[in-house]
Design a protein around this motif. Structure first.
Motif, PDB file in Angstrom:
ATOM      1  N   LYS A 175      37.559   7.195 -72.655  1.00  0.00           N
ATOM      2  CA  LYS A 175      36.898   6.389 -71.620  1.00  0.00           C
ATOM      3  C   LYS A 175      35.408   6.541 -71.800  1.00  0.00           C
ATOM      4  CE  LYS A 175      36.565   5.867 -66.576  1.00  0.00           C
ATOM      5  NZ  LYS A 175      36.996   6.411 -65.274  1.00  0.00           N
ATOM      6  N   PHE A 176      34.752   5.498 -72.217  1.00  0.00           N
ATOM      7  CA  PHE A 176      33.349   5.626 -72.593  1.00  0.00           C
ATOM      8  C   PHE A 176      32.408   5.521 -71.390  1.00  0.00           C
ATOM      9  CE2 PHE A 176      29.418   3.783 -74.582  1.00  0.00           C
ATOM     10  CZ  PHE A 176      28.963   5.003 -75.037  1.00  0.00           C
ATOM     11  N   GLU A 177      32.498   4.449 -70.645  1.00  0.00           N
ATOM     12  CA  GLU A 177      31.556   4.245 -69.555  1.00  0.00           C
ATOM     13  C   GLU A 177      32.272   4.248 -68.209  1.00  0.00           C
ATOM     14  OE1 GLU A 177      28.093   1.791 -71.913  1.00  0.00           O
ATOM     15  OE2 GLU A 177      29.616   0.636 -70.846  1.00  0.00           O
ATOM     16  N   PRO A 178      32.037   5.280 -67.403  1.00  0.00           N
ATOM     17  CA  PRO A 178      32.690   5.362 -66.092  1.00  0.00           C
ATOM     18  C   PRO A 178      32.178   4.287 -65.146  1.00  0.00           C
ATOM     19  CG  PRO A 178      31.048   7.102 -66.336  1.00  0.00           C
ATOM     20  CD  PRO A 178      31.160   6.429 -67.680  1.00  0.00           C
ATOM     21  N   PHE A 179      33.031   3.868 -64.215  1.00  0.00           N
ATOM     22  CA  PHE A 179      32.640   2.850 -63.257  1.00  0.00           C
ATOM     23  C   PHE A 179      33.352   3.113 -61.935  1.00  0.00           C
ATOM     24  CE2 PHE A 179      36.602   1.376 -64.899  1.00  0.00           C
ATOM     25  CZ  PHE A 179      37.198   0.605 -63.911  1.00  0.00           C
ATOM     26  N   GLU A 227      31.188  -4.482 -59.700  1.00  0.00           N
ATOM     27  CA  GLU A 227      31.404  -3.051 -59.558  1.00  0.00           C
ATOM     28  C   GLU A 227      30.382  -2.274 -60.392  1.00  0.00           C
ATOM     29  OE1 GLU A 227      36.228  -3.068 -58.779  1.00  0.00           O
ATOM     30  OE2 GLU A 227      35.461  -2.896 -60.818  1.00  0.00           O
ATOM     31  N   PRO A 228      29.828  -1.203 -59.844  1.00  0.00           N
ATOM     32  CA  PRO A 228      28.804  -0.436 -60.570  1.00  0.00           C
ATOM     33  C   PRO A 228      29.420   0.396 -61.698  1.00  0.00           C
ATOM     34  CG  PRO A 228      29.289   0.612 -58.480  1.00  0.00           C
ATOM     35  CD  PRO A 228      30.062  -0.690 -58.494  1.00  0.00           C
ATOM     36  N   TYR A 229      28.703   0.491 -62.799  1.00  0.00           N
ATOM     37  CA  TYR A 229      29.131   1.316 -63.920  1.00  0.00           C
ATOM     38  C   TYR A 229      27.904   1.942 -64.573  1.00  0.00           C
ATOM     39  CZ  TYR A 229      27.479  -2.269 -67.210  1.00  0.00           C
ATOM     40  OH  TYR A 229      26.698  -3.136 -67.931  1.00  0.00           O
ATOM     41  N   GLU A 230      28.145   2.964 -65.375  1.00  0.00           N
ATOM     42  CA  GLU A 230      27.051   3.629 -66.072  1.00  0.00           C
ATOM     43  C   GLU A 230      26.989   3.125 -67.507  1.00  0.00           C
ATOM     44  OE1 GLU A 230      25.494   8.136 -67.246  1.00  0.00           O
ATOM     45  OE2 GLU A 230      27.191   7.857 -65.888  1.00  0.00           O
ATOM     46  N   ASP A 231      25.923   2.452 -67.823  1.00  0.00           N
ATOM     47  CA  ASP A 231      25.740   1.885 -69.169  1.00  0.00           C
ATOM     48  C   ASP A 231      25.216   2.984 -70.094  1.00  0.00           C
ATOM     49  OD1 ASP A 231      25.552   0.222 -71.307  1.00  0.00           O
ATOM     50  OD2 ASP A 231      23.852  -0.944 -70.566  1.00  0.00           O
ATOM     51  N   ASN A 232      26.133   3.788 -70.627  1.00  0.00           N
ATOM     52  CA  ASN A 232      25.744   4.958 -71.401  1.00  0.00           C
ATOM     53  C   ASN A 232      24.947   4.620 -72.659  1.00  0.00           C
ATOM     54  OD1 ASN A 232      26.819   6.914 -69.716  1.00  0.00           O
ATOM     55  ND2 ASN A 232      28.845   6.815 -70.648  1.00  0.00           N
ATOM     56  N   ASN A 233      25.328   3.544 -73.314  1.00  0.00           N
ATOM     57  CA  ASN A 233      24.623   3.195 -74.557  1.00  0.00           C
ATOM     58  C   ASN A 233      23.558   2.119 -74.354  1.00  0.00           C
ATOM     59  OD1 ASN A 233      26.317   1.077 -74.048  1.00  0.00           O
ATOM     60  ND2 ASN A 233      27.349   1.095 -76.030  1.00  0.00           N
ATOM     61  N   ASN A 234      23.352   1.754 -73.073  1.00  0.00           N
ATOM     62  CA  ASN A 234      22.290   0.803 -72.721  1.00  0.00           C
ATOM     63  C   ASN A 234      22.348  -0.494 -73.523  1.00  0.00           C
ATOM     64  OD1 ASN A 234      20.841   2.387 -70.707  1.00  0.00           O
ATOM     65  ND2 ASN A 234      20.225   3.733 -72.398  1.00  0.00           N
ATOM     66  N   ASN A 235      23.577  -1.010 -73.684  1.00  0.00           N
ATOM     67  CA  ASN A 235      23.719  -2.272 -74.416  1.00  0.00           C
ATOM     68  C   ASN A 235      23.892  -3.468 -73.482  1.00  0.00           C
ATOM     69  OD1 ASN A 235      26.303  -1.856 -73.493  1.00  0.00           O
ATOM     70  ND2 ASN A 235      27.316  -2.139 -75.482  1.00  0.00           N
ATOM     71  N   GLY A 236      23.843  -3.229 -72.157  1.00  0.00           N
ATOM     72  CA  GLY A 236      23.854  -4.334 -71.208  1.00  0.00           C
ATOM     73  C   GLY A 236      25.213  -4.789 -70.750  1.00  0.00           C
TER      74      GLY A 236
END
Length: 207
Positions: free
Chosen positions: A108-112, A131-140
């Motif tokens: 699971k890469f990006e938690p939401f 729904e909010p999520y954390e864009d870990n790799n900042n790719n949008g």
């Protein structure tokens, strides 16, 4: 009378019976032995591969492991070890990184925040934002599984995976109609050294 006596003598003669029995059993025993040798070689390949993968994974988690040239040298060590056991093996190596070990274990890469409980990061609905999520790799955009390719950064959990495909050493599977090649996989999960501050993701809403 002589012919009858010869037939009776021949019927009671057990000489050569062992050879006949061996001829019947030998093919089965041969297939079993080849199968055992093939399984043993596969287990040996898996054990050796797992050992070298763990060693190279530890080296990759160092700060110098982020360098492309260093990674190429480490990958070459794994390839050389695999081809020492099977010189025509095809070796595939991947690196994926996650923020935490728990995300790595669950792929699971990006938690939401799953507000509606459907297991996916949904976009806006009417006046309700996505729904909010954390864009870990900042790719949008939200990435559900698989992690981000590469080694990541400081304190990230890196999944180092090696797949080795090679022709079987013994022809037993060809005899019984199976595949002629086998694939062995070795994986290790290690956290990168704290050689710097861990990068931070960006809080976003699903579009």
């Amino acid at each position: 009378m002589i012919r009858r006596r010869a037939l009776l003598t021949l019927r009671g003669d057990a000489r050569g019976a062992t050879i006949v029995e061996f001829a019947m059993i030998a093919p089965v025993m041969g297939i079993l032995l080849l199968g055992a040798f093939d399984v043993a070689h596969t287990l040996y390949m898996r054990a050796v591969l797992q050992g070298i993968v763990q060693k190279v994974g530890r080296d990759s988690s160092l700060e110098t492991g982020l360098d492309a040239a260093t990674q190429a040298v480490l990958d070459a060590k794994v390839t050389a070890q695999a081809r020492a056991l099977s010189n025509n093996a095809t070796v595939t190596i991947t690196r994926k990184w996650y923020r935490t070990f728990s995300n790595a274990a669950a792929a699971k890469f990006e938690p939401f925040t799953d507000t509606n409980g459907n297991g996916t990061c949904d976009g806006p609905s009417g006046s309700t934002p996505g729904e909010p999520y954390e864009d870990n790799n900042n790719n949008g955009h939200w990435d559900a599984t698989g992690g981000n390719l590469g080694s990541g950064g400081a304190k990230d959990a890196m999944v180092y995976t090696v797949n080795v495909t090679y022709p079987r050493m013994f022809p037993v599977y060809r005899i019984i109609g199976g595949g002629t090649s086998t694939t062995v996989t070795a994986t290790t999960v290690l956290r990168n050294q704290p050689y710097g501050d861990q990068g931070a993701g960006t809080e976003r809403n699903c579009p």
